[in-house]
Design a protein around this motif. Sequence first.
Motif, PDB file in Angstrom:
ATOM      1  N   PHE A 214      -3.410   2.247  -3.806  1.00 41.44           N
ATOM      2  CA  PHE A 214      -3.053   3.624  -3.463  1.00 41.44           C
ATOM      3  C   PHE A 214      -4.243   4.226  -2.727  1.00 41.44           C
ATOM      4  CE2 PHE A 214      -0.323   2.803  -7.086  1.00 41.44           C
ATOM      5  CZ  PHE A 214       0.881   3.418  -6.735  1.00 41.44           C
ATOM      6  N   ILE A 215      -4.006   4.775  -1.556  1.00 41.23           N
ATOM      7  CA  ILE A 215      -5.044   5.505  -0.832  1.00 41.23           C
ATOM      8  C   ILE A 215      -4.521   6.925  -0.636  1.00 41.23           C
ATOM      9  CG2 ILE A 215      -6.488   5.630   1.227  1.00 41.23           C
ATOM     10  CD1 ILE A 215      -5.908   2.653   1.688  1.00 41.23           C
ATOM     11  N   TYR A 216      -5.158   7.888  -1.294  1.00 37.31           N
ATOM     12  CA  TYR A 216      -4.674   9.267  -1.242  1.00 37.31           C
ATOM     13  C   TYR A 216      -5.194   9.977   0.012  1.00 37.31           C
ATOM     14  CZ  TYR A 216      -2.732   8.910  -5.909  1.00 37.31           C
ATOM     15  OH  TYR A 216      -1.966   8.531  -6.994  1.00 37.31           O
ATOM     16  N   GLU A 217      -4.390  10.911   0.472  1.00 37.51           N
ATOM     17  CA  GLU A 217      -4.729  11.667   1.673  1.00 37.51           C
ATOM     18  C   GLU A 217      -6.095  12.352   1.537  1.00 37.51           C
ATOM     19  OE1 GLU A 217      -2.595  15.141   4.334  1.00 37.51           O
ATOM     20  OE2 GLU A 217      -1.354  13.926   3.012  1.00 37.51           O
ATOM     21  N   SER A 218      -6.387  12.833   0.332  1.00 33.78           N
ATOM     22  CA  SER A 218      -7.663  13.524   0.102  1.00 33.78           C
ATOM     23  C   SER A 218      -8.861  12.591   0.272  1.00 33.78           C
ATOM     24  CB  SER A 218      -7.685  14.138  -1.298  1.00 33.78           C
ATOM     25  OG  SER A 218      -7.505  13.134  -2.291  1.00 33.78           O
TER      26      SER A 218
ATOM     27  N   ALA B 233       0.828  -1.206   0.000  1.00 26.57           N
ATOM     28  CA  ALA B 233       0.000   0.000   0.000  1.00 26.57           C
ATOM     29  C   ALA B 233       0.861   1.255   0.000  1.00 26.57           C
ATOM     30  CB  ALA B 233      -0.922   0.009   1.221  1.00 26.57           C
ATOM     31  N   CYS B 234       0.372   2.273  -0.683  1.00 24.98           N
ATOM     32  CA  CYS B 234       1.058   3.565  -0.720  1.00 24.98           C
ATOM     33  C   CYS B 234       0.048   4.658  -0.378  1.00 24.98           C
ATOM     34  CB  CYS B 234       1.657   3.813  -2.102  1.00 24.98           C
ATOM     35  SG  CYS B 234       2.674   5.299  -2.216  1.00 24.98           S
ATOM     36  N   TYR B 235       0.485   5.609   0.437  1.00 28.22           N
ATOM     37  CA  TYR B 235      -0.396   6.684   0.921  1.00 28.22           C
ATOM     38  C   TYR B 235       0.186   8.028   0.494  1.00 28.22           C
ATOM     39  CZ  TYR B 235      -2.732   9.615   4.510  1.00 28.22           C
ATOM     40  OH  TYR B 235      -3.436  10.581   5.178  1.00 28.22           O
ATOM     41  N   PRO B 236       0.008   8.395  -0.789  1.00 28.25           N
ATOM     42  CA  PRO B 236       0.563   9.667  -1.253  1.00 28.25           C
ATOM     43  C   PRO B 236      -0.181  10.853  -0.636  1.00 28.25           C
ATOM     44  CG  PRO B 236       0.040   8.188  -3.083  1.00 28.25           C
ATOM     45  CD  PRO B 236      -0.650   7.664  -1.872  1.00 28.25           C
ATOM     46  N   SER B 237       0.571  11.868  -0.287  1.00 27.88           N
ATOM     47  CA  SER B 237      -0.035  13.082   0.263  1.00 27.88           C
ATOM     48  C   SER B 237      -0.415  14.009  -0.883  1.00 27.88           C
ATOM     49  CB  SER B 237       0.948  13.778   1.207  1.00 27.88           C
ATOM     50  OG  SER B 237       0.409  14.988   1.681  1.00 27.88           O
ATOM     51  N   ASP B 238      -1.714  14.244  -1.055  1.00 28.07           N
ATOM     52  CA  ASP B 238      -2.182  15.102  -2.156  1.00 28.07           C
ATOM     53  C   ASP B 238      -3.016  16.276  -1.655  1.00 28.07           C
ATOM     54  OD1 ASP B 238      -4.305  13.522  -1.349  1.00 28.07           O
ATOM     55  OD2 ASP B 238      -5.157  13.322  -3.351  1.00 28.07           O
ATOM     56  N   VAL B 239      -3.033  16.521  -0.339  1.00 30.27           N
ATOM     57  CA  VAL B 239      -3.628  17.731   0.230  1.00 30.27           C
ATOM     58  C   VAL B 239      -2.743  18.175   1.388  1.00 30.27           C
ATOM     59  CG1 VAL B 239      -6.042  17.278  -0.375  1.00 30.27           C
ATOM     60  CG2 VAL B 239      -5.114  16.324   1.742  1.00 30.27           C
ATOM     61  N   GLY B 240      -2.897  19.439   1.762  1.00 31.81           N
ATOM     62  CA  GLY B 240      -2.104  19.926   2.883  1.00 31.81           C
ATOM     63  C   GLY B 240      -1.333  21.183   2.526  1.00 31.81           C
ATOM     64  N   LEU B 241      -0.642  21.714   3.506  1.00 35.74           N
ATOM     65  CA  LEU B 241       0.044  22.989   3.347  1.00 35.74           C
ATOM     66  C   LEU B 241       1.120  22.942   2.267  1.00 35.74           C
ATOM     67  CD1 LEU B 241       0.024  25.852   4.519  1.00 35.74           C
ATOM     68  CD2 LEU B 241       1.738  25.101   6.200  1.00 35.74           C
ATOM     69  N   HIS B 242       1.789  21.803   2.115  1.00 31.55           N
ATOM     70  CA  HIS B 242       2.841  21.722   1.102  1.00 31.55           C
ATOM     71  C   HIS B 242       2.273  21.904  -0.301  1.00 31.55           C
ATOM     72  CE1 HIS B 242       1.366  17.557   0.966  1.00 31.55           C
ATOM     73  NE2 HIS B 242       1.923  17.460  -0.224  1.00 31.55           N
ATOM     74  N   ILE B 243       1.048  21.419  -0.521  1.00 36.52           N
ATOM     75  CA  ILE B 243       0.398  21.600  -1.823  1.00 36.52           C
ATOM     76  C   ILE B 243       0.108  23.093  -2.040  1.00 36.52           C
ATOM     77  CG2 ILE B 243      -1.555  20.988  -3.276  1.00 36.52           C
ATOM     78  CD1 ILE B 243       0.046  18.562  -2.616  1.00 36.52           C
ATOM     79  N   ALA B 244      -0.410  23.718  -1.010  1.00 38.71           N
ATOM     80  CA  ALA B 244      -0.733  25.151  -1.112  1.00 38.71           C
ATOM     81  C   ALA B 244       0.520  25.972  -1.405  1.00 38.71           C
ATOM     82  CB  ALA B 244      -1.394  25.627   0.179  1.00 38.71           C
TER      83      ALA B 244
ATOM     84  N   ILE C  94      -1.084  31.792   1.289  1.00 39.70           N
ATOM     85  CA  ILE C  94      -0.911  30.332   1.188  1.00 39.70           C
ATOM     86  C   ILE C  94      -1.915  29.611   2.085  1.00 39.70           C
ATOM     87  CG2 ILE C  94       0.690  28.428   1.689  1.00 39.70           C
ATOM     88  CD1 ILE C  94       2.960  30.352   0.755  1.00 39.70           C
ATOM     89  N   ASP C  95      -2.166  30.137   3.275  1.00 38.81           N
ATOM     90  CA  ASP C  95      -3.167  29.535   4.166  1.00 38.81           C
ATOM     91  C   ASP C  95      -4.552  29.576   3.521  1.00 38.81           C
ATOM     92  OD1 ASP C  95      -1.416  28.838   6.189  1.00 38.81           O
ATOM     93  OD2 ASP C  95      -1.666  30.733   7.283  1.00 38.81           O
ATOM     94  N   SER C  96      -4.828  30.686   2.842  1.00 40.96           N
ATOM     95  CA  SER C  96      -6.112  30.809   2.148  1.00 40.96           C
ATOM     96  C   SER C  96      -6.204  29.801   1.000  1.00 40.96           C
ATOM     97  CB  SER C  96      -6.275  32.233   1.617  1.00 40.96           C
ATOM     98  OG  SER C  96      -7.460  32.350   0.852  1.00 40.96           O
TER      99      SER C  96
ATOM    100  N   LEU D  56     -10.025  22.493   9.980  1.00 44.74           N
ATOM    101  CA  LEU D  56      -9.330  21.648   8.999  1.00 44.74           C
ATOM    102  C   LEU D  56      -8.731  20.419   9.681  1.00 44.74           C
ATOM    103  CD1 LEU D  56      -7.435  24.330   6.872  1.00 44.74           C
ATOM    104  CD2 LEU D  56      -9.488  23.053   6.225  1.00 44.74           C
ATOM    105  N   PRO D  57      -8.878  19.244   9.035  1.00 47.71           N
ATOM    106  CA  PRO D  57      -8.262  18.049   9.608  1.00 47.71           C
ATOM    107  C   PRO D  57      -6.743  18.109   9.440  1.00 47.71           C
ATOM    108  CG  PRO D  57      -9.194  17.544   7.461  1.00 47.71           C
ATOM    109  CD  PRO D  57      -9.601  18.950   7.783  1.00 47.71           C
ATOM    110  N   THR D  58      -6.017  17.766  10.480  1.00 47.78           N
ATOM    111  CA  THR D  58      -4.558  17.722  10.399  1.00 47.78           C
ATOM    112  C   THR D  58      -4.133  16.376   9.821  1.00 47.78           C
ATOM    113  OG1 THR D  58      -4.358  16.782  12.609  1.00 47.78           O
ATOM    114  CG2 THR D  58      -4.346  19.203  12.432  1.00 47.78           C
ATOM    115  N   TYR D  59      -2.832  16.232   9.680  1.00 46.84           N
ATOM    116  CA  TYR D  59      -2.302  14.958   9.167  1.00 46.84           C
ATOM    117  C   TYR D  59      -2.735  13.812  10.079  1.00 46.84           C
ATOM    118  CZ  TYR D  59       0.969  11.982   6.632  1.00 46.84           C
ATOM    119  OH  TYR D  59       1.512  10.995   5.847  1.00 46.84           O
ATOM    120  N   GLU D  60      -2.845  14.093  11.395  1.00 46.11           N
ATOM    121  CA  GLU D  60      -3.242  13.070  12.358  1.00 46.11           C
ATOM    122  C   GLU D  60      -4.640  12.543  12.065  1.00 46.11           C
ATOM    123  OE1 GLU D  60      -0.121  15.548  14.439  1.00 46.11           O
ATOM    124  OE2 GLU D  60      -1.690  15.817  12.931  1.00 46.11           O
TER     125      GLU D  60
END
Length: 581
Positions: free
Chosen positions: A270-274, A167-178, A226-228, A320-324
């Motif tokens: 693949f299960i994406y963060e979104s 399994a792979c859990y790619p991060s596709d949402v979050g501050l780094h994307i913004a 960026i937060d917006s 907003l949900p955190t990574y946790e």
Amino acid sequence: METKEQAVSSVGERIKKSVAEALSRLKIEGVTFVLEHPDSLIHGDYFTNAAMAAAKKIHKSPRDLAEKIVAEMRDNCPEEIEKIEIAGAGFINFSLSSKFFADSIENILSHSDSFGRGDSLSGQKIMVEYTDPNIFKPFHIGHLMSNAIGESISRIIQFQGADIIRACYPSDVGLHIAKAVWGYLKNEKNAPLLNDSLGKKVEFLGDAYVSGSEAYEKSEQSKKEIDSLNEKIFEKGDEKINSIYDNGKKWSTEHFEEIYECLGTKFDVFIYESEVAEKGKRITNELVEKSVFEKSEGAIIFNGEKFGLHKRVFVTSRGLPTYEAKELGLNLKKFEMFPDITSSMIITGNEQNDYFKVLIKALSLINEKIGNSTRHIGHGMMRFASGKMSSRTGNVITAEKLISEIQKLVMQKIEGRKIPVEKKKAISQSVAVGAIKYSILRQSTGSDICFDQSKSVSFEGDSGPYLQYSYARADSVMRNAEARKISLSTKVPAGWRVTDLEKTLYRFPEEVLRASAENEPHHVTTYLIDLAGIFNGWYAREKIIDADDGNAGYRLALAKSFMAVMKNGLFLLGIQSPTEM
């Protein structure tokens, strides 16, 4: 009646059982002792500390007790034992018979592709999550480490009979994307065109992320923007932002697939963060009333301090949900998708060890079975002369760049060899990947690695290419023998003296079992490097191919057995076995 295969694979268990029975006949019960291989083959094939452990319990001389144990065993020991000796203060050494080693060679050759397989995990379905890259960001060496370790552990436990789900859990949402989208917008006039290369597109995304990351730290106005953007990306209400996001995700995903192919990894899911963000947020909110989570200054937290851990925010004060929270949703979704999995392993850098202790505790309070079935394995960092790499400042070493640099070094080594150019390129990539993977897997998982490029590509000594070169050398021997019409024979020649090669080959299944039990691939790398050294020493001393020598056929059997073990071992490390180098 026990088959040769069963006798070879169970000899250690049989010896240990025989020692325990000898102690029982001496009226000594409840003694914990070990049976292991000695550091040097001159001390036999196994040794035990049983006499020393028992003597301490009954207050007797270890050596005197060792003599009594040996006396009890002489007429009752497994037939594979040829000699029993007492050494030092009371160690008991066991030497196996020449017939045992002859049978072991037959066993290896008759089960060459499956030699080393076991059934200790038969009936278990295990999900292994690893790599977990971030879209819009480079695939860096941290992801490479997680991939090498996760892929190897997957193969090792699969070799023990487990049904594996990669399994792979790619991060596709979050501050780094913004941050990356912000950087993209600021440099939109230079954005890549549709027909530009994938490499150019990925490079642009990486630069955009660096630009956004730096602006976020230095400018309060940029931070607000960026937060917006982060909220807009999560809400998916802005068409232009959605378009940039969709393109960036597509480019990143295609790039990652190229790397997975190079590394020999094929994920099952693949299960994406979104996909799990809303689920994690909903569950967190629902469980506030059940006291799993609590509110604090407008946010929702898990108070790990109640359990000797630390507090973590699961939903921010802005809702907003955190990574946790997302991770919570992910791990619950895993068991919804695959309700019959017996355990779930997560492999990340060990800087997340404390974080996962909190997460798994929260999981166990929500669903005890899932919490108890989830395990985190933290790996160390790969370090260079400049220290730990970072993607926040742009001082990032990508997996692609590292593989390319090592591949150039390998090409220099094989430059003068008479191999077609295209084949040289394929070999150099295979050896480069092998060099990097071996460097990662050669020591315990939690340890940091100081990567030395020149040492990593050495064809002599402690390196992946050395193992691959040893395999290619043995293959060359077999091809030369075939050309000279010299046939392999498993019949042991008269007067044959058992070699260190035979004394080492049969141990492979034990090392695989140990690596599986401890989730530590370094047991396999240590074994293989010792085996390669023994093979190459034997190769240098012996004239293997000699049509006039009656021993040639059996020597070829040993070389072929070495190839089978080395190939299976390299496979478990995720390293290819080239026949030319």
